[in-house]
Design a protein around this motif. Structure first.
Motif, PDB file in Angstrom:
ATOM      1  N   ALA A 176      -3.746  -5.585  17.549  1.00 21.95           N
ATOM      2  CA  ALA A 176      -5.124  -5.574  17.141  1.00 21.95           C
ATOM      3  C   ALA A 176      -5.282  -3.921  16.878  1.00 21.95           C
ATOM      4  O   ALA A 176      -6.173  -3.734  15.841  1.00 21.95           O
ATOM      5  N   ARG A 177      -4.712  -2.938  17.403  1.00 19.69           N
ATOM      6  CA  ARG A 177      -4.647  -1.483  17.135  1.00 19.69           C
ATOM      7  C   ARG A 177      -4.179  -1.560  15.506  1.00 19.69           C
ATOM      8  O   ARG A 177      -4.817  -0.650  15.019  1.00 19.69           O
ATOM      9  N   ALA A 178      -3.030  -2.182  15.181  1.00 18.84           N
ATOM     10  CA  ALA A 178      -2.343  -1.879  14.090  1.00 18.84           C
ATOM     11  C   ALA A 178      -3.653  -2.389  12.827  1.00 18.84           C
ATOM     12  O   ALA A 178      -3.837  -1.632  11.794  1.00 18.84           O
ATOM     13  N   LEU A 179      -4.256  -3.633  12.889  1.00 14.30           N
ATOM     14  CA  LEU A 179      -4.829  -4.173  12.037  1.00 14.30           C
ATOM     15  C   LEU A 179      -6.683  -3.144  11.907  1.00 14.30           C
ATOM     16  O   LEU A 179      -7.083  -3.326  11.014  1.00 14.30           O
ATOM     17  N   SER A 180      -6.923  -2.801  13.241  1.00 19.04           N
ATOM     18  CA  SER A 180      -7.942  -2.344  13.289  1.00 19.04           C
ATOM     19  C   SER A 180      -8.060  -0.711  12.402  1.00 19.04           C
ATOM     20  O   SER A 180      -9.090  -0.233  11.735  1.00 19.04           O
ATOM     21  N   ARG A 184      -2.209  -3.699   6.568  1.00 17.93           N
ATOM     22  CA  ARG A 184      -1.907  -5.153   6.134  1.00 17.93           C
ATOM     23  C   ARG A 184      -0.562  -5.652   6.367  1.00 17.93           C
ATOM     24  O   ARG A 184      -0.287  -6.616   5.774  1.00 17.93           O
ATOM     25  N   PHE A 185       0.219  -4.668   6.574  1.00 20.31           N
ATOM     26  CA  PHE A 185       1.658  -5.113   6.482  1.00 20.31           C
ATOM     27  C   PHE A 185       2.186  -4.336   8.096  1.00 20.31           C
ATOM     28  O   PHE A 185       2.000  -3.395   8.468  1.00 20.31           O
ATOM     29  N   ILE A 186       2.772  -5.466   8.877  1.00 19.26           N
ATOM     30  CA  ILE A 186       2.952  -5.298  10.267  1.00 19.26           C
ATOM     31  C   ILE A 186       4.407  -5.427  10.527  1.00 19.26           C
ATOM     32  O   ILE A 186       5.028  -6.751  10.058  1.00 19.26           O
TER      33      ILE A 186
END
Length: 533
Positions: A176-180, A184-186
């Motif tokens: 969630a932290r990354a997408l916030s 868009r690349f995880i």
């Protein structure tokens, strides 16, 4: 399948319209070409390339030391390549110093969690982004965090300590932290290493939801069945070089293993040979009687004979890990006894367990298994340091000689005993933990998920060493979620809701284990209502 209320469905992923460098049309989300990296005399990457399509789940596999971690550090902006380039959506990667630029493009959820346990969930979600200007408003921060958690369907208190989250919740908070941030690349580094089967399935469903929303995933795993279960494409690295990139559906498993190892091998882990049964008159070495720990397990009574390798499996809530930790002194049971031979092991005492003859490979080698700033020799010989000199004085030459023997015996790939243990790959680090557990010639060996996060060859080496210990007369209790780990056991105990509900002899079918883990066997074998208990 993602439902309309799936917190990771396309409708709820933030940043979908504004993520930089991707755009709406399908294409190449991230591409690395001709990437090389050296550390002194060591070549970590040599002319490696990878191209990942927007919205796909792309696996990156290879043995420990193949170069995966170095490539990830370059794709996430932590390292600058010596040569080659990285592009996002056709645009050059930002300069290394532009951390916000990197955060908007890529995020990594590491096997070793980056969640700070002493901070709140809200502080972790918006780390270094607590406020746009001026002093921090903690009320507004918790409200922002609550909105984000609600958007992702996470029933987590934003004001609670992150250290109170379980492994699955920590991973979801990191995603969630990354997408916030708009990424868009995880990159997911061994995301299932500490999860049980049910949590893994939930994670995979969420990953499918993210991919359907256009999020691009790089999935790193040593478990090939997971690659075939969740990934579209796979790239293999071996010895710091690119070997192949193929659609998963078009690549037989044998070819994938051969690409990873450079050898034509079968899909075995070295422990499929029928284990020799322990002698019928072998004495019981490890015994628990009525062992109980509140909210974990209760009334567990079991016995392991000399030379016997007993596996224990179950879901994350089964109590299997807490049981192993209670036997090895890492936890203090509320009631019951643990005996090694005729000796009662003092509860909750690691020194007491060691003195009684119990060696342990703990669940988390990073937190509980290794001292990262010490050398291989110092870590491997900790329990026997009193043997290397008079009056407690360690003679380094003696210690290093003993460690060199361990390096050779357990096939630890390292330049020498003086090498820092934090320089090792995951598989070799785990071998150091196992070497230390066996250094005292224990009567009992307790292992907790010993092959989590290691490659296929390291797994073979680890399990072979465990089997050798059992064959030499050690009583072995191995807790594992991996069916391949359990196949070499003399018998397998299944735990369900804190109790041992089933015992399986060699030759069990996978379906038998899965059913017992899910509680089907426990319910079917339960006494009918009104029957005598």
């Amino acid at each position: 399948m993602s439902s309309p209320t799936d917190p990771f469905s396309a409708q709820t992923v933030p940043g979908a319209a504004s993520a930089p460098g991707t755009g709406a049309a399908p294409g190449i989300a991230v591409e690395a070409t001709g990437v090389s990296k050296r550390f002194g005399a060591t070549t970590a990457l040599a002319e490696v390339g990878i191209s990942i399509v927007t919205g796909e789940t792309h696996a990156l596999v290879g043995r420990n030391g193949a170069g995966k971690s170095t490539l990830v550090s370059i794709l996430t902006g932590l390292q600058r390549p010596d040569s080659g380039e990285v592009r996002f959506g056709g645009e050059p990667a930002p300069p290394l110093g532009d951390r916000n630029g990197w955060r908007r493009r890529v995020a990594c959820v590491y096997q070793k969690s980056t969640i700070i346990p002493t901070l709140s969930v809200a502080e972790n979600l918006f780390l270094n982004r607590q406020t746009e200007r001026g002093p921090i408003s903690w009320r507004k921060l918790r409200r922002r965090a609550g909105d984000l958690l609600e958007e992702f369907g996470l029933a987590v208190d934003p004001g609670g300590l992150a250290g109170d989250l379980n492994v699955e919740e920590r991973q979801l908070v990191e995603i969630a932290r990354a997408l916030s941030t708009g990424a868009r690349f995880i990159v997911l580094d061994e995301p299932t290493a500490q999860l049980d089967g049910i949590a893994i399935e939930r994670l995979f469903e969420r990953l499918r939801g993210l991919a359907s929303a256009g999020v691009t995933l790089l999935f790193i795993s040593h478990h090939l069945q997971e690659v075939y279960q969740v990934c579209d494409t796979v790239t293999v690295l071996r010895d710091a070089r690119w070997v192949l990139t193929r659609p998963v559906a078009e690549l037989p498993r044998g070819e994938l293993v051969e690409a990873m190892t450079g050898e034509a091998v079968g899909l075995t882990t070295g422990n499929e040979r029928p284990p020799p049964p322990p002698p019928a008159d072998a004495p019981v070495v490890l015994r628990t009687d009525g062992l109980r720990l509140a909210d974990a397990f209760h009334d567990v009574t079991l016995a392991v004979r000399a030379g016997e390798l007993v596996g224990v499996t179950g879901s994350g809530s089964s109590g299997k890990v807490s049981l192993a930790e209670s036997i090895s002194g890492l936890r203090r049971a509320d009631a019951g006894t643990v005996r090694v031979g005729d000796r009662v092991v003092p509860p909750g005492s690691v020194p007491g367990a060691l003195a009684a003859g119990i060696g342990t490979v703990p669940q988390d080698r990073h937190r509980e298994g290794l001292i990262p700033l010490l050398s291989i020799a110092e870590n491997a010989t900790l329990p026997i340091s009193d043997r290397f000199g008079p009056a407690g004085v360690i003679v380094p030459r003696r210690r290093d000689a003993a460690a060199s023997q361990m390096i050779e015996r357990y096939d630890i790939l390292a330049p020498g005993p003086d090498a820092p243990v934090n320089s090792l790959s995951g598989g070799n680090a785990q071998k150091v933990v196992l070497a230390r557990a066996l250094s005292t010639d224990p009567r009992v060996l307790v292992l907790i998920n010993p092959t989590a996060g290691v490659d296929v060859r390291s797994k073979e080496s680890l399990l072979g060493a465990v089997r050798d210990a059992a064959d030499a007369g050690t009583a072995v209790l191995m807790i594992s979620d991996e069916l391949d780990d359990l196949r070499g056991c003399d018998r397998v105990l299944v735990m369900f809701h804190g109790q041992v509900t089933r015992e399986l002899a060699p030759g069990w079918a996978d379906a038998d284990v899965v059913a017992a883990v899910e509680g089907v066997a426990a319910r079917e074998s339960a006494a009918p209502e009104g029957a005598e208990q």
